[in-house]
Design a protein around this motif. Structure first.
Motif, PDB file in Angstrom:
ATOM      1  N   ASP A   3       0.813  -1.215   0.000  1.00 21.78           N
ATOM      2  CA  ASP A   3       0.000   0.000   0.000  1.00 21.78           C
ATOM      3  C   ASP A   3       0.849   1.269   0.000  1.00 21.78           C
ATOM      4  N   LEU A   4       2.078   1.182  -0.434  1.00 23.44           N
ATOM      5  CA  LEU A   4       3.000   2.311  -0.431  1.00 23.44           C
ATOM      6  C   LEU A   4       2.867   3.081  -1.736  1.00 23.44           C
ATOM      7  N   TYR A  39       1.304   6.399   2.281  1.00 22.42           N
ATOM      8  CA  TYR A  39       0.576   5.163   1.997  1.00 22.42           C
ATOM      9  C   TYR A  39      -0.778   5.493   1.397  1.00 22.42           C
ATOM     10  N   SER A 117       0.522   1.772   7.559  1.00 24.69           N
ATOM     11  CA  SER A 117      -0.841   1.505   7.110  1.00 24.69           C
ATOM     12  C   SER A 117      -1.311   0.178   7.703  1.00 24.69           C
ATOM     13  N   ALA A 120      -1.846  -2.657   5.110  1.00 27.72           N
ATOM     14  CA  ALA A 120      -0.705  -3.063   4.282  1.00 27.72           C
ATOM     15  C   ALA A 120      -0.171  -4.428   4.707  1.00 27.72           C
TER      16      ALA A 120
END
Length: 135
Positions: A3-4, A39, A117, A120
């Motif tokens: 999720d980066l 994120y 996150s 993530a």
């Protein structure tokens, strides 16, 4: 998978070449970096200070058939976030099948013990196979 959206860092460090021959190079590095992360599921950015430790290894054969092997490991231990460690590993093998025609296998792995996150994943893996011709 992590999720980066964006990770930027700036730092300074030292590096030492351990081995340098006509067939291989190995080195290690250490330093301090400041990291900024954004994120996809989080508002704003995260700033942190980290200690970087890295090792690189390259082996190669320049005679035909050419062969290159590259391994790189980077670890980032957070100085500002409790118990957070990130690691990136890259590996590449490239082989000359016949004159100037190559095949290559690439592998990459990323790990984050405590991503900011909550949705993530902690690790991500990618791989690739390529065929190329150079002149």
């Amino acid at each position: 998978a992590l999720d980066l959206e964006l990770r930027t860092f700036l730092g300074s460090g030292v590096s030492r070449r351990i081995v340098r021959t006509n067939r291989m190079i190995a080195s290690c590095s250490a330093g301090l970096v400041g990291t900024r992360e954004r994120y996809s599921n989080e508002d704003g950015t995260t700033l942190s200070g980290e200690f970087l430790a890295a090792a690189d290894f390259s082996a190669f054969r320049l005679d035909s058939p050419e062969l290159d092997v590259v391994l790189a490991l980077q670890t980032f231990s957070s100085l500002t976030e409790s118990e957070r460690i990130r690691a990136d590993f890259d590996a590449r093998i490239r082989y000359e099948v016949f004159s100037d025609f190559y095949i290559a296998l690439n592998l990459k792995s990323s790990f984050d013990s405590n991503p900011p996150s909550e949705t993530a994943m902690k690790s991500s893996y990618t791989s690739g196979f390529s065929v190329g011709w150079s002149w």
